[in-house]
Design a protein around this motif. Sequence first.
Motif, PDB file in Angstrom:
ATOM      1  N   ILE A 159       1.049  -1.173  -0.219  1.00  0.00           N
ATOM      2  CA  ILE A 159      -0.039   0.165  -0.210  1.00  0.00           C
ATOM      3  C   ILE A 159       1.135   0.842  -0.027  1.00  0.00           C
ATOM      4  O   ILE A 159       0.300   1.920  -0.573  1.00  0.00           O
ATOM      5  CB  ILE A 159      -1.621   0.263   1.178  1.00  0.00           C
ATOM      6  N   GLU A 211     -11.997   4.502  -4.390  1.00  0.00           N
ATOM      7  CA  GLU A 211     -11.265   3.841  -3.409  1.00  0.00           C
ATOM      8  C   GLU A 211     -11.742   3.017  -2.334  1.00  0.00           C
ATOM      9  O   GLU A 211     -11.179   2.630  -2.110  1.00  0.00           O
ATOM     10  CB  GLU A 211     -11.039   5.691  -2.459  1.00  0.00           C
ATOM     11  N   TYR A 227     -10.771   0.063  -3.942  1.00  0.00           N
ATOM     12  CA  TYR A 227      -9.150  -0.287  -4.123  1.00  0.00           C
ATOM     13  C   TYR A 227      -8.679  -0.974  -2.560  1.00  0.00           C
ATOM     14  O   TYR A 227      -8.101  -2.217  -2.353  1.00  0.00           O
ATOM     15  CB  TYR A 227      -8.231   1.077  -4.073  1.00  0.00           C
ATOM     16  N   TRP A 228     -10.268  -0.630  -1.173  1.00  0.00           N
ATOM     17  CA  TRP A 228      -9.696  -1.125   0.160  1.00  0.00           C
ATOM     18  C   TRP A 228     -10.282  -2.168  -0.494  1.00  0.00           C
ATOM     19  O   TRP A 228      -9.455  -2.907   0.617  1.00  0.00           O
ATOM     20  CB  TRP A 228     -10.465  -0.579   0.742  1.00  0.00           C
ATOM     21  N   ASN A 256      -7.926  -5.211  -1.685  1.00  0.00           N
ATOM     22  CA  ASN A 256      -6.618  -5.680  -0.396  1.00  0.00           C
ATOM     23  C   ASN A 256      -7.124  -6.187  -0.102  1.00  0.00           C
ATOM     24  O   ASN A 256      -6.682  -7.123   1.046  1.00  0.00           O
ATOM     25  CB  ASN A 256      -6.430  -3.986  -0.287  1.00  0.00           C
ATOM     26  N   PHE A 271      -4.074  -0.160   6.799  1.00  0.00           N
ATOM     27  CA  PHE A 271      -4.522   0.993   5.747  1.00  0.00           C
ATOM     28  C   PHE A 271      -3.947   1.942   6.778  1.00  0.00           C
ATOM     29  O   PHE A 271      -3.903   3.318   7.155  1.00  0.00           O
ATOM     30  CB  PHE A 271      -6.414   0.907   5.853  1.00  0.00           C
ATOM     31  N   THR A 327      -1.377   4.943   5.983  1.00  0.00           N
ATOM     32  CA  THR A 327      -2.215   6.630   5.914  1.00  0.00           C
ATOM     33  C   THR A 327      -1.245   7.933   6.237  1.00  0.00           C
ATOM     34  O   THR A 327      -0.356   9.070   4.911  1.00  0.00           O
ATOM     35  CB  THR A 327      -2.984   7.325   6.222  1.00  0.00           C
ATOM     36  N   SER A 342     -10.841   1.630   9.970  1.00  0.00           N
ATOM     37  CA  SER A 342     -10.782   1.999   9.246  1.00  0.00           C
ATOM     38  C   SER A 342     -11.481   2.784   8.767  1.00  0.00           C
ATOM     39  O   SER A 342     -11.457   4.040   7.401  1.00  0.00           O
ATOM     40  CB  SER A 342     -11.433   1.023   8.297  1.00  0.00           C
ATOM     41  N   TRP A 398      -9.548   6.086   6.947  1.00  0.00           N
ATOM     42  CA  TRP A 398     -10.720   6.688   4.892  1.00  0.00           C
ATOM     43  C   TRP A 398     -10.203   8.060   5.762  1.00  0.00           C
ATOM     44  O   TRP A 398     -10.590   9.309   5.060  1.00  0.00           O
ATOM     45  CB  TRP A 398     -12.168   5.879   5.774  1.00  0.00           C
TER      46      TRP A 398
END
Length: 802
Positions: A226, A245, A248-249, A252, A301, A305, A393, A397
């Motif tokens: 990622i 988006e 994409y998540w 994965n 995730f 970020t 998450s 996000w």
Amino acid sequence: MVSNIFFKQIKGLIKKTITIKKKKRVETMIEFLYGIQYIMILVILHQTTKSIQPHVIYGTTFNQSSLTTPMLIPFISFDNNSKLIIDRLTAEEPMYHFVEYENEQDLTELFINSDSSLSTNGSTITSIPIFTGVMFNEISLESSVFNYSLVSADIFSDLDSGYSLQLELDLLQSFTELKSGLVMNQNISVIEFPYESSFFNINTVLFIIYLPLFFMYSLQQLIMLIVTEKKERIKEAMKVMGLSEGAYWLSNIIVQITMNLILTILMEIIAYSTGIFTKTNPLMIFIMFLIFSLSLIGIAFLLATFIENPKTAGGVSSIFLLFGISVSAFYQFYIKSRVPSLKYLIFLLSPAAFGEFLNQLSTLESNNLPVTWSSNEFLIPLAFMVLDFILYSLISWYSIQFYQSEYGSSKSFFYFLKSSSSSSSSSSNNDEEKKSIINYQFNNNNEIIDNIGINIKNLKKEFKNSLDNNNNKNNNIIAVDNLTLEIKKDQIFALLGKNGAGKSTTIGMLTGLIPPSSGDATILGMSMTHQMDDIRKHIGLCSQENRLYQQLTCAEHIELFSRIKGLEEEDIPQQVLTSLEEVGLLDQRDQTSTVLSGGQKRRLCLAIAFIGNPDVVFLDECSSGLDVYARHQIWKLLEKKKVGKTIILTTHFMEEAEALAETIAIMTKGKLNCQGSVLELKSKFGLGYNLILTFDNSIGSSSSSSTSSPSGLKKITGIEKPFEKFLFEHFPDCLPMPTNRDLILANREDLELSYSLTQQDNADLSKFFSSLEQLEGEFHIKRISLQMKTLEEIFLKISEDQ
Ligand SMILES: Nc1ncnc2c1ncn2[C@@H]1O[C@H](COP(=O)(O)OP(=O)(O)OP(=O)(O)O)[C@@H](O)[C@H]1O
Ligand SMILES: [Mg+2]
């Protein structure tokens, strides 16, 4: 409703990740072996530690021989007979040291101030840290009265009560011996009951600390993938091409869960066949492991970020997991028995919630019992791990929205609050601006939809100056400065400007990669700030840097982006062929991007930009690094492709802009300097023409006024003067220009003269040429060329003026 494209994108991304995993064979093998190796070590430890269970701790035994250091015993005596008992006891057991005190208050003070050493007769004796005092109340041998009290520091402490009991027995023995005159040969001990350890269960320790590490390597792999996609800006490139988006998540999650599912099944086969688990339902353990791995995906995730470097991300994920395990162990072995309600906080770390289940699993399995579906130790950790996944998450996000603005004037972390308030003057200004743009769009809707592809209004981008630590706004870099520009549909529009003029930043804002500081733009009638997701369905981008996966081939790249653009599965093979053929990469279709040359990578990026036939295509220096032949091929391709499209092109090759673009705009320092067709620009800037004349060499050889230059070339001065006289009569403000051309003349003795003419009327020019025609023989002119100034000269002039 979830669109069809969403699933195609998921499919594309899953195929991409699987392809990469297949190519990174060693890492993928390790991912499995790592988990298996963990479980194998657990099997070995489990087998070898079985023999020491159950774990029983035997109690302490106290008797006189236990006293190895002096035991100081303060006492108060209300009766002289007590001295007899003390003397007898001291004679029998020299480790007892009795020290007399006046009253109870002294004894209490002694206890409070005691540091396990007492002074007797001026000398200090260090005793074992036990405090047991005696108060002798009434002692009478004649009437068999033995009335005394023991004063103990902690009557519940095993050690204190053990020694107190021992002292009590010894006092009784002395009294009895004194009274009866006999010597009792007694051997009395105080023995503590043995007890089974409820604390130290080797399985619990192993399970809680060891099992959560099972997915550590796979977590590292995920987070590194990622972060690499983020660092190489490939994810952004895919988002510009319309990637959602969510897709994409989800892709994965699907790949990671599938990997972990296989791992968990392998683990269960080993664990059940070796007797690590026996009674608990395998499905329950399976569910718990999968949900735990899901929560780890949430952690990946979240961490991804904030971290920019893949290796750092891998390291931090391990530290995070180990920290979670430490908290879990600390909770299970220490906090749980003291503050059980803390679990609601601690279980927000998913390894700690998982630890609760593992603790129960190990305790019950050691007693040959199963964990039941309705038990709190199953349901609560399960609920918390799901909650943790959702929580991690959601935070990531939200952070993506906030953190993407790292390039410049970042959004406030509380931007969601600001969007609903219009109290601050700056935000109300912005709102006004947005409204006016939207009104403009509505009022002129038809016109915009019909003619204008892109309409930029007061677009501005300020970057924070990284060298300015004080965050002084005045030091900000204004990359794009209130740019207002209209780009018509169905044409190639060239955006020119020196390095750093703001071209890429403008394209970045128009494609949603860089959030604007202020202003807006509409693309095909849709607002850039409000409808970027819709806009992205219609655009293609070839960014200035190559954003490609190292492990994917040319064909695999086209396949991936075709799916992102939502192409039908059956059309993809044809798309691969066409795209690669158009940019001349068919021979390299199965080469990974790492082995492509710089120019080939550019061509692949160009091919990607046109996938899905987008209406608007942004090409940021797409021809840089291309050889002359390839560049001409690309020009032909763009000529072919431009039908029905708006192509925005930036380039440093002026002939490219001149050859391709219907409209050219030149930016300087973030501002629009000029805009128009090549002809319009040339006439607007009044730069005129270059007049180049070549004179016959026979003049030079026959003329006595010829001189030799150091280079051996003949410089003819005889002809220059009369010709210039003639020229100045027609064009008084023309200027001689330096020329190097005589070096490449066919005949090295020829003379070439160049003059720069300002903008002229056609009538003046034709008058000059008809006069020159008559004098051609006199001046021995071989060739005349009149060239309009090039775009390059206009560009240089504009740049010089700034
Ligand atoms: N992320 C950033 N942070 C700070 N400043 C930036 C950032 N990106 C661009 N800039 C600055 O913004 C200005 C415009 O940059 P931009 O990349 O748009 O120029 P350009 O016209 O595309 O140049 P080139 O022809 O070299 O590609 C430059 O001064 C650059 O230093
Ligand atoms: Mg650029």
